[in-house]
Design a protein around this motif. Structure first.
Motif, mmCIF file in Angstrom:
data_model
loop_
_atom_site.group_PDB
_atom_site.id
_atom_site.type_symbol
_atom_site.label_atom_id
_atom_site.label_comp_id
_atom_site.label_asym_id
_atom_site.label_seq_id
_atom_site.Cartn_x
_atom_site.Cartn_y
_atom_site.Cartn_z
ATOM 1 N N GLN A 24 0.840 -1.207 0.000
ATOM 2 C CA GLN A 24 0.000 0.000 0.000
ATOM 3 C C GLN A 24 0.875 1.258 0.000
ATOM 4 O O GLN A 24 0.557 2.242 -0.687
ATOM 5 C CB GLN A 24 -0.918 -0.020 1.222
ATOM 6 N N ILE A 25 1.978 1.224 0.751
ATOM 7 C CA ILE A 25 2.908 2.362 0.751
ATOM 8 C C ILE A 25 3.474 2.580 -0.648
ATOM 9 O O ILE A 25 3.466 3.703 -1.181
ATOM 10 C CB ILE A 25 4.045 2.103 1.759
ATOM 11 N N LEU A 26 3.969 1.498 -1.263
ATOM 12 C CA LEU A 26 4.563 1.610 -2.601
ATOM 13 C C LEU A 26 3.529 2.034 -3.641
ATOM 14 O O LEU A 26 3.823 2.831 -4.538
ATOM 15 C CB LEU A 26 5.190 0.271 -2.999
ATOM 16 N N GLN A 27 2.315 1.534 -3.504
ATOM 17 C CA GLN A 27 1.271 1.866 -4.473
ATOM 18 C C GLN A 27 0.961 3.361 -4.473
ATOM 19 O O GLN A 27 0.869 3.986 -5.537
ATOM 20 C CB GLN A 27 0.009 1.063 -4.170
ATOM 21 N N ASN A 28 0.794 3.927 -3.276
ATOM 22 C CA ASN A 28 0.470 5.362 -3.215
ATOM 23 C C ASN A 28 1.603 6.215 -3.786
ATOM 24 O O ASN A 28 1.353 7.247 -4.425
ATOM 25 C CB ASN A 28 0.197 5.765 -1.763
ATOM 26 N N ILE A 29 2.857 5.798 -3.543
ATOM 27 C CA ILE A 29 3.992 6.582 -4.052
ATOM 28 C C ILE A 29 4.146 6.402 -5.563
ATOM 29 O O ILE A 29 4.316 7.383 -6.306
ATOM 30 C CB ILE A 29 5.285 6.168 -3.317
ATOM 31 N N ILE A 30 4.080 5.152 -6.067
ATOM 32 C CA ILE A 30 4.248 4.893 -7.507
ATOM 33 C C ILE A 30 3.113 5.512 -8.303
ATOM 34 O O ILE A 30 3.313 6.033 -9.406
ATOM 35 C CB ILE A 30 4.345 3.379 -7.780
#
Length: 466
Positions: free
Chosen positions: A361-367
């Protein structure tokens, strides 16, 4: 001043005043006792010294006329009454008041005199209206009692000795009580004034006026309490402003997609749109906006659980590099659509203890943000390397960049750099707020650097398993 403050003030002032009164009277009582005791001790010691000085002239044998005359002469000069007798019975005739010599020099006292010890007597005498202190000094010739030097003096009453002292003490005590009560009144008024001000400010805060503050005039415990109250009031005011802003933002975020859905659905229901392609276009718009509402609601629920500390992580050890590689597979189509190149440099040996779903979820929001704000033919690079913190994930894009004054606000809810809030180039404005909280739940931290026209770099730091 309020009833509460009046009540507290009166209690404190009465306590101080009563304490002063008790202190004054207790001090006077102790002074009276100590002064009287000292006075009696001094008179007793003085009589003993006089008697021993006279007895020092006795050389033994029967009492001589010279010594009797010497004692009589001394009696005329001394403030005390002095008699020299060879038999205790003679004392009854010498004393100016009636007394049984056996009560004065009884058998026990006679034995005491035979040992060379003085006899000290005190008692109330009606003729003088006061106590009499008497001392009998033995005159011994070996073991024979040849005579007695008898000295007595009426003890002055303490009121006679301390009449001036008592008047001064009374005046000083009254002045002390008045001044002490006045100063106590002033001091307690100053002491309770901040409490009254805090009560009034608390009433204002309870009525919704969060701008109320207390004037801090001291650095003591009450001053610290006033500072704590002001800090609390300021915090409540900020939270209220955040709540109002949050509600306004939620209303704004939901109003537009709901308006789209309502307008398009009404147009379709009324049959205004006849062209099948146009109908499909409107249906896609309705689907897109409904998806946006779902995303906003999901993000809000996530934030609500994070704020309430109800967000439970299911942690386990895993390879962070492998997670990143697997996660990025789903972004292939979106990157090909904008011809965005991807550069990976991942250390496969880094193992962390975390929640894989929340890390995704962290990576998704940033990417998502990186792809959204990176122009066509741009590039996104991701590095994973060891760091003093443990490990670092660096996500860098060649997007539009962020102004320096906006970087610190990126984790605020619903904050967008684009003040126009265009949904064609912006998300819900909740993504980075969620990222920041999830990173902290993993005992990590996030840093954002950016330069307008050149892109943005986000660093995520996590502890690792050695």
């Amino acid at each position: 001043m309020t009833t509460f403050s009046d009540s507290l003030f009166k209690k404190l002032w009465l306590t101080v005043t009563v304490t002063i009164l008790i202190t004054v009277f207790y001090s006077f009582f102790l002074s009276y006792l100590f002064y009287e005791k000292l006075y009696v001790d001094i008179v007793e010691q003085s009589l003993l010294e006089e008697g021993y000085r006279l007895a020092s002239d006795y050389q033994g044998g029967p009492l001589s006329e010279d010594m009797k005359q010497q004692v009589e002469w001394y009696n005329e000069k001394s403030e005390s009454e002095v008699f020299l007798v060879s038999n205790p019975k003679e004392l009854s005739a010498c004393l100016p008041y009636a007394i049984d010599y056996q009560t004065l020099i009884g058998q026990d006292e006679r034995q005491q005199l035979l040992k060379g010890e003085p006899v000290i007597k005190s008692g109330f005498e009606e003729r003088f209206g006061r106590k009499i202190l008497a001392v009998a000094i033995p005159l011994l010739d070996h073991s024979r009692l040849e005579g007695i030097i008898y000295l007595y003096v009426p003890l002055a009453k303490i009121s006679e000795l301390t009449v001036d002292f008592s008047i001064l003490w009374l005046i000083g005590g009254v002045l002390f009580i008045v001044i002490g009560a006045f100063l106590g009144f002033k001091m307690l008024h100053r002491l309770t004034r901040p409490l009254a001000a805090m009560k009034q400010a608390a009433e204002k805060v309870s009525d919704g006026d969060y701008s109320a503050r207390v004037d801090i005039q001291s650095n003591d415990e009450i001053g610290e309490l006033a500072k704590a109250f002001n800090h609390m009031s300021e915090s409540v005011q900020k939270e209220d402003e955040k709540k109002r802003e949050f509600l306004a933002d939620v209303s704004h975020e939901l109003r537009t997609p709901i308006s789209y859905i309502k307008g398009y659905s009404e147009a379709l229901e009324a049959g205004i749109i006849k062209d099948p392609e146009e109908r499909n276009k409107y249906l896609k718009l309705i689907n897109r906006e409904s998806g946006r509402i779902v995303k906003i609601v999901e993000d809000l629920l996530d934030l609500s659980r994070l704020d309430a500390e109800e967000y439970k992580l299911v942690k386990s050890p895993f390879s962070l590099a492998q997670l990143i590689e697997d996660f990025l597979l789903k972004y292939g189509p979106a990157m090909r659509e904008k011809n965005i190149s991807l550069s990976l440099n991942l250390d496969p040996d880094i193992i962390i203890n975390g929640d894989e779903g929340r890390l995704e979820q962290i990576l998704q929001n940033i990417i998502d943000n990186s792809i959204r704000y990176t122009e066509k033919d741009g590039m996104i690079s991701i590095r994973l390397y060891k760091h003093l913190y443990g490990c670092a994930v660096e996500i860098q894009d060649t997007g539009t960049g962020i102004p320096a004054e906006d970087i610190a606000k990126l984790t605020n809810r619903f904050y967008r750099v684009n003040k126009a809030r265009s949904r064609s180039d912006g998300g819900t404005g909740l993504g980075l707020a969620i990222v920041d909280k999830l990173v902290k739940l993993h005992d990590g931290r996030m840093e954002i650097t950016s330069e307008l026209g050149k892109g943005t770099t986000i660093h995520l730091y996590f502890p690792v398993i050695e």
